[in-house]
Each structure stands twice: as structure tokens, then as C-alpha cells.
Design a protein around this motif. Sequence first.
Motif, mmCIF file in Angstrom:
data_model
loop_
_atom_site.group_PDB
_atom_site.id
_atom_site.type_symbol
_atom_site.label_atom_id
_atom_site.label_comp_id
_atom_site.label_asym_id
_atom_site.label_seq_id
_atom_site.Cartn_x
_atom_site.Cartn_y
_atom_site.Cartn_z
ATOM 1 N N TYR A 54 0.876 -1.189 0.000
ATOM 2 C CA TYR A 54 0.000 0.000 0.000
ATOM 3 C C TYR A 54 0.903 1.225 0.000
ATOM 4 N N HIS A 55 0.546 2.250 -0.742
ATOM 5 C CA HIS A 55 1.506 3.350 -0.895
ATOM 6 C C HIS A 55 1.855 4.060 0.408
ATOM 7 N N TYR A 56 0.955 4.039 1.402
ATOM 8 C CA TYR A 56 1.298 4.651 2.691
ATOM 9 C C TYR A 56 2.520 3.929 3.280
ATOM 10 N N LEU A 57 2.530 2.583 3.131
ATOM 11 C CA LEU A 57 3.610 1.790 3.730
ATOM 12 C C LEU A 57 4.895 1.870 2.921
ATOM 13 N N VAL A 58 4.776 1.921 1.606
ATOM 14 C CA VAL A 58 5.986 2.030 0.782
ATOM 15 C C VAL A 58 6.664 3.374 1.071
ATOM 16 N N SER A 59 5.871 4.436 1.172
ATOM 17 C CA SER A 59 6.444 5.754 1.496
ATOM 18 C C SER A 59 7.158 5.688 2.851
ATOM 19 N N GLU A 60 6.508 5.035 3.800
ATOM 20 C CA GLU A 60 7.103 4.924 5.141
ATOM 21 C C GLU A 60 8.386 4.085 5.103
ATOM 22 N N TYR A 61 8.342 3.043 4.303
ATOM 23 C CA TYR A 61 9.520 2.174 4.189
ATOM 24 C C TYR A 61 10.744 2.971 3.720
ATOM 25 N N PRO A 291 5.289 5.698 -8.776
ATOM 26 C CA PRO A 291 4.934 4.342 -9.234
ATOM 27 C C PRO A 291 4.014 3.587 -8.275
ATOM 28 N N CYS A 292 4.036 3.935 -6.978
ATOM 29 C CA CYS A 292 3.133 3.227 -6.055
ATOM 30 C C CYS A 292 1.938 4.096 -5.668
ATOM 31 N N CYS A 293 1.764 5.240 -6.331
ATOM 32 C CA CYS A 293 0.703 6.218 -6.002
ATOM 33 C C CYS A 293 1.014 6.991 -4.735
ATOM 34 N N GLY A 294 2.272 6.987 -4.295
ATOM 35 C CA GLY A 294 2.585 7.637 -3.021
ATOM 36 C C GLY A 294 3.255 8.994 -3.165
ATOM 37 N N GLY A 295 3.309 9.525 -4.370
ATOM 38 C CA GLY A 295 4.092 10.743 -4.579
ATOM 39 C C GLY A 295 3.385 12.044 -4.249
ATOM 40 N N TRP A 348 -7.308 10.603 3.774
ATOM 41 C CA TRP A 348 -5.888 10.292 3.534
ATOM 42 C C TRP A 348 -4.978 10.780 4.665
ATOM 43 N N TYR A 349 -4.319 11.939 4.506
ATOM 44 C CA TYR A 349 -3.410 12.402 5.568
ATOM 45 C C TYR A 349 -4.179 12.866 6.811
ATOM 46 N N CYS A 350 -5.479 13.006 6.690
ATOM 47 C CA CYS A 350 -6.292 13.312 7.878
ATOM 48 C C CYS A 350 -6.883 12.041 8.472
ATOM 49 N N ASN A 351 -6.652 10.901 7.790
ATOM 50 C CA ASN A 351 -7.234 9.649 8.272
ATOM 51 C C ASN A 351 -6.303 8.977 9.277
ATOM 52 N N ASN A 352 -5.964 9.743 10.313
ATOM 53 C CA ASN A 352 -5.118 9.261 11.408
ATOM 54 C C ASN A 352 -5.878 9.494 12.706
ATOM 55 N N PRO A 353 -5.720 8.581 13.674
ATOM 56 C CA PRO A 353 -6.548 8.678 14.884
ATOM 57 C C PRO A 353 -6.602 10.069 15.514
#
Length: 464
Positions: A54-61, A291-295, A348-353
Amino acid sequence: MRNTGSQEVLTPETVGPALLEDVRDVEVIDVHTHLLPPSHGKLMLWGIDELLTYHYLVSEYFMVAPAEITHELFFAKTKLEQSDLVWQGLFVERSPISEACQGVITTLQRLGLERQVADRDLRGIRAWFAQQSLDEHVENIFRLAKVRYAVMTNIPYVEEEAQHWQPEAKPVTSRLRKALRIDNFLKGDWASICEALKKEGLDETMDGAKEYLRKWAGIYKPEYMMASTPHDWRYPEPAAAASMKPLVKAYAGFGASELLEEAVVPVCEELSLPIALKLGAWRGMSPDLDPCCGGDGVASADVASLQALCAKFPKVKFLVTVLSRANQHELTVVCQKTRNLHLYGCWWYCNNPSIIEELTKMRTEMLGTAYTAQHSDCRVLEQLLYKWDHSRQIIGEALVICLTGPPWICFPLSPPCACALLSAPSEERLAPHSRGAQTRLAAAAGRLLRGIHGPVSCKRLRRP
Ligand code: RAT
Ligand code: ZN
């Protein structure tokens, strides 16, 4: 879910647990996802390797990846190899504590894979997914997540997608409904619109563009048309674009405002379709991650443009969500003043607890139940489990505080119900303003209020 029709009296002590239970159990409607049906083959993303990439995780990686793993190297690898790297980097070598990592853990736990998680047994997890029969698995996930149905994102000018709709539409599970996505119109990207028109054998004119929208609305029968606007979107467009010399204009084609006013809005009015807008994504901020939609990044949007648009077209129902936390308060005020505007979700970036909590409290304080608290934005089927589990918990807790916190005490007269914020049927929530939506929305709100506060509206008493 509790029986909202009963006359059970809730006290300040019992209202909290009752509300939490309702929010946990209510069957939700997910108004925006990127899920697609099994009949669309590889476009339907599911399983552990899609979850891990998932692009959130690839970006974090990439925040922690060894320097020698360049973006090029990573994206040249197979999905399985990418997923191995993310697992190793974020789940084995480090504690998975970010929201996206926690999401994978919650999802696996909900599927009964605690042992494999504890053992960091990725092979075992893959083996479990490999045994699932896809149609049953889809049904199982929707049932476990308590999602009645989810709205997809359907992009007609992406050939890979379009081939599943014409010449013949493939079957779509009743768990999924459609949305006609048209970012290129809101972007004023006339060149790409012309390409699409050409492919369909339509005139490269405004009439051709309208015909194109009608045609695809006929194919999808969507819940709404939708677009994510460019980060610097303005309505109306700045004078420069509008006042181009005729020759330049003939070459550049139509601008975003013209396309909106002369194609999108008239067709939506004609077909009684709402227009859903997503404001504030800064596309391609970090192209290495594209490429992973994370840009994509985030930018503060011009909420005044949205207000101007709603005022200009009072018969059209607009749905909106914004990406920047900085826009949220201003947007909530605009929603409170604008009858044809409906606010939905923490995007998205607001979808955090922490942000969901803050937004839910603010929105409830300012709008009561007249908004849709959340959408999942899932790209991978099983994400429905964690995105909804996590949101339900936070939304429930935020509502308890709104209902019972000082300096007011609330005495609901019958059992609470979470339907208002999570599952008002789309017929009511998405109904176009022009078709008596006000009455329906008012009725829905009334029902929701009855749900939460009992047949008589909530009595607010100052704490003694
Ligand atoms: O949340 C996401 O997955 C984003 O990449 C976007 O797709 C966003 O949700 C959008 O719909 O534009
Ligand atoms: Zn999305």
C-alpha cells in the motif's frame, strides 16, 4: 445494533457505553474507496502482498530503507519482493507503530492470524490468503467490517478499467456501487479530454464532452460524479486563463471553469447527480514515489472557491472533503452555511486517529449529525477491516465526549444510534439538492437525532 425504537432511558452513566456499542455495531456505507470487483481481474487488489505494498507503507519504508535500495531498484522488483522488503523493514526490524502499520496488524488479527503475526510468519500469512476463494472472501470481509456497500472510483478514460465496462459490463457484486471520476475536467486538461473523445468517436467540442459524460453515466449508473482538484484550483479561474486571446484559446481548448460550468454541472443537473470534490492533494510532489501512487503531498485549498461554486449552482448537490488539516475549520463553517454542500470523511493524511478525533469533535459541535463522519479510501479489500475498526473506536469516543462532556449534560431519552454519521443511506445523503433533498436530508437528520437523542430532542442541562 440497539433497537432505536425502544424507550429505554439512558442516563449520563449509560449513554457512553451505549453509544460506543452503537458506533461499533452499525452497518456503515463507505462513500469513497478504490476497490473494484473480482470480475475486474488484477485491478481488484486484495491479500497480504497488496496490503504490504500500500503506498502509505511504501512511502514509510523509504524513510528507513538502506541507502542502496533506490526507488528505481525497489519499483523494478516484483510485488512479492517489494512486500518482503516492507515486511522486513517495518514489521521485523522495527515495531509496527504507525497507523498504516497498525492497520496491517489489526487486519491480520481480525482474520484470525494472530499466531502468524506474533511469529512474524509472512509465509504462513501468504498461505492463508492463497486458500481463500475470492467471491466468498469479498463477502466475508464486507460482513466482518460491517460495511453494507462501498462506492468504487471508476475512471472511464483509463483503458485498463474501461475494458471491463464496454462493450459489455462485467458483473459487479452488490457490495460495490459506482462513481464517475473525472479529474481531467476539473483540471482543465482539454488535451486528455480530447484523446478520450477521439477514442469514443465523439466531437472534440463542449457538446462532445457533455455527450461523453452522459455516455459514461449511462454505463456506470453512478452515485455521483467526482474529482480531486489540482492543489491550486480556483473557481472561477483567475482572469488570465479566462481572458485568453481567441486563437490561443482555440489551441489550449476549454479551461477548468468552463468545463465545469458548461459540461459537468449541466449534465449533473440533467441526471440529478451530485458532484463530489476532493480538495488539497498536491499531485506529484515527490515523483520518485509515483509508481506506487505515493508521490502526492498536501496543500491548503481555497475554500472560498468551493463556496463560490456552491452559490453559483444552488440546484446541484456538492459533496466535499479536504486533505489539509488547516482547511478543516473554515470548511466546516462553509458547510454550516451552505445548504447544497455536504461534508464527508477524514481524507488520507487526515485519516489518522489524532486528526479523526479532532475533526469528529469539531464537526459534531458545529454541524450536529449533518455530515458523514468517515469514508475509508481503501485500495486493498481487507483494509476495510482496519480502517473501519479504527475509525469506529475514535468516532465513538469523540461522540461520547460531545454528548456527555462538561459543561453540558445530555439526557437522551431512548437508545442512541450511530446511523447518522456512518450509514445514512446514500439516497438521502447523496440526493441532489434539486430533487427535494432538503426535505429528505431534514428527515434523515430528524431520524438521526431521534436515534441519538430519543423521540424528544435532547435536553441540555447545565451541570449543577
Ligand atoms: O488515499 C489514496 O489512496 C490517494 O492515493 C488518492 O487516491 C486519493 O484518495 C484520491 O482519491 O485521489
Ligand atoms: Zn481516494
